[in-house]
Enzyme design. Structure first.
Site, mmCIF file in Angstrom:
data_model
loop_
_atom_site.group_PDB
_atom_site.id
_atom_site.type_symbol
_atom_site.label_atom_id
_atom_site.label_comp_id
_atom_site.label_asym_id
_atom_site.label_seq_id
_atom_site.Cartn_x
_atom_site.Cartn_y
_atom_site.Cartn_z
ATOM 1 N N ASP A 11 241.740 34.713 11.586
ATOM 2 C CA ASP A 11 242.146 34.932 12.976
ATOM 3 C C ASP A 11 243.651 34.828 13.102
ATOM 4 O OD1 ASP A 11 239.885 35.349 15.033
ATOM 5 O OD2 ASP A 11 239.099 34.098 13.441
ATOM 6 N N CYS B 241 231.070 33.563 9.177
ATOM 7 C CA CYS B 241 231.344 34.341 10.397
ATOM 8 C C CYS B 241 231.175 35.842 10.124
ATOM 9 C CB CYS B 241 232.720 34.021 10.959
ATOM 10 S SG CYS B 241 232.927 34.573 12.687
#
Ligand code: RUB
Length: 309
Positions: A199, A128
């Site tokens: 996250d 990511c």
């Protein structure tokens, strides 16, 4: 009630991923909330209720990354300490500014601690696009270490392309691979470590990060490659991992629905859970820590949940 224009525009930009990545989401939401508060009128109770409504709207824009919830919580908590409207407005402005300062300081401290994990010539695999991970890699390059990075493409949104752009802008050697090449790459190239962002880190030390992270961690373990995550305090949550909501995004991000045969369903979960046993450590602003220790010691710094009620 004050106008929600800025709040709605920011929530829409977060939902559409025009603003994305946990840190950026948290920061822009805190700023939008503080700006909104400046337009609120009425009694202190009314202004606080209005701010909470706006915060909930922003918080719902993306359900997984806790930096969003924490950043808004810090602004609400600062407001709740005050008893007059002018003081509340000032507190909101200052709290949002503090979120920005703290995040910047966290990124810088994590960069320094994380760069110590890297040695000259190391090959790092990442998944990511994390501004925190980029900070570490840039710091390593800055301190004279030549590292090479292998970045996954990151289906379906393609955040890996942003990662390689950022790496090249910093003059760092890198290669892009498709997500399904991770096992082959770990088995055939000398990858020294895996480093990803976060996250949410749940209270049990479980990492919730971009879909595919759990697979990368399992493959890292199978290939004896240590797996690290870089996470500032704003990424930590009081929630247990099972209570962290995994966002499902629209089908069209995976495939054009018009090109799919009738009757085919598409699942698009965009985050997954990596168990603490798979994680060699979290790089935090206070240094490297085991999943349990990192989670435990962050709890005292999180905004109080009653700021939302
Ligand atoms: C982004 C993602 C990132 C973390 C950390 O997902 O999973 O790894 O948010 O980023 P999305 P940062 O693209 O769906 O927002 O270190 O910049 O906070």
């Amino acid at each position: 009630m004050a106008t929600h224009g800025r709040v709605e525009a920011t929530a829409a930009a977060i939902r559409s991923m025009e603003i994305r990545g946990a840190a950026k989401i948290g920061l822009s939401a805190a700023r939008a909330l503080a700006d909104h508060v400046q337009t609120c009128e009425g009694t202190p109770g009314r202004v606080l209720r209005d701010a909470r409504r706006a915060a909930r709207l922003l918080d719902q824009a993306r359900p997984t990354a806790v930096a969003l919830h924490n950043s808004l919580g810090w602004v609400l908590a600062a407001m709740a300490e005050e008893s007059t409207v002018p003081a509340m407005k000032k507190a909101a402005r200052q709290a949002a500014a503090l979120v920005a300062v703290d995040m910047k300081a966290a990124r810088a401290a994590i960069a320094v601690h994380g760069a110590k994990l890297l040695r000259q010539g190391d090959v790092v695999l990442t998944h990511c696009n994390s501004t925190t991970v980029l900070g570490i890699l840039e710091q390593a390059a800055h301190s004279g270490k030549d590292v090479e990075v292998i970045a996954t493409e990151t289906r379906p949104f393609g955040q890996g392309l942003l990662t390689v752009k950022g790496l090249r802008a910093a003059g760092i050697e890198c290669a892009l691979i498709v997500d399904s090449a991770v096992q082959h790459v770990l088995a055939t190239r000398d990858v020294d470590l895996v480093l990803v962002g976060a996250d949410t880190v749940a209270r049990d030390g479980c990492l919730v990060n971009k879909i595919g992270t759990a697979g990368v961690a399992a493959l890292a373990k199978a290939n004896d490659v240590p797996f690290y995550s870089a996470a500032g305090v704003h990424k930590f949550s009081r929630r247990d991992s099972d209570d962290v909501v995994i966002e499902e995004r629209p089908v069209r991000e995976v495939a054009d629905p018009r090109k799919l045969p009738a009757g085919v369903r598409v699942f698009n979960p965009v985050f997954d859970r990596t168990m603490p046993e798979q994680i060699a450590g979290y790089v935090t602003e206070r240094g490297l820590a085991s999943p349990r220790k990192a989670a435990e010691r962050s709890l005292a710094s999180l905004p109080p949940e009653d700021a939302w009620q």
